[in-house]
Design an enzyme around this catalytic site. Sequence first.
Site, PDB file in Angstrom:
ATOM      1  CE  LYS A 134      -4.031  -2.130   2.203  1.00 18.70           C
ATOM      2  NZ  LYS A 134      -5.026  -2.026   3.291  1.00 18.70           N
ATOM      3  CG  ASP A 171      -8.391   0.087   3.387  1.00 22.15           C
ATOM      4  OD1 ASP A 171      -9.190  -0.787   2.985  1.00 22.15           O
ATOM      5  OD2 ASP A 171      -7.156  -0.058   3.363  1.00 22.15           O
TER       6      ASP A 171
END
Length: 266
Positions: free
Chosen positions: A70, A106
């Site tokens: 990420k 997220d």
Amino acid sequence: MISGSTRVAAVIGHPVAHSRSPAMLNAAFAHAAIDAVMIPMAVAPTALPAALAGLRAMHALGASVTLPHKLAAHALCDELADSAREVAAVNCIHVDGERLVGHNTDAPGFVDGLRAAGIEPTGLRVVLLGAGGAARAVAYGLRDCERIVVARGPVAWAPDARAWTPGVLRDCFASAELVVDCTPIGLDDAVAHDLPLDALPASAVVASLIYHRETALLVDAAARGHRTVDGRAMLVHQGARAFTIWTGQPAPIAVMDAALGATLGE
């Protein structure tokens, strides 16, 4: 059936075999009659630039990005959405023509999951346990709340984080309206059992980002009468946002949730 016109989406991680994203997204593509398929791609960290270049070359829909990529994906995208820029991590890439656009679903996915459970987080006093990338994403999603980060060491992105000590935890819990376990694998049982849940107001909600097992923290909180929320809703809703980014269509959330449940043996 895969055809010559089928668009590809990938979930990229290392390892990645455990990912439930293909099941959720492929169910969504099928339900929406979109000619696309998501495949898992195990990509070593050194190969990530080549893998993202491959997505661009094949005009893929995009990719879901999971650990450990990420942060690296954040640096490799051509453009960043506000969410990815603020969280400094990318978990969703959209191939927009020749450009790779990084998003972080997220953060809003966690908030969507709370709202789906009937919890409106705006303005709540929130205690975040842990200070890694997941905590930073949740903190961004809850930026309209009063947030207190409790961590075991200094936190660059949250310089006002509180020290993880019994006294601090009890003080923070005493006025908390939402407690979120943001640790990457969930608090181990011994740590969870030591948390001062008796200090929480009766109306406080306790949440975890873990979706594949019932954590000791949620079991203990439920036993004391607190509402609890696990990570399943966040997983579904971050995937739903990715679906919409890639396709421009509303995500069939119930279909995705059912597909995730099937992978969990429900």
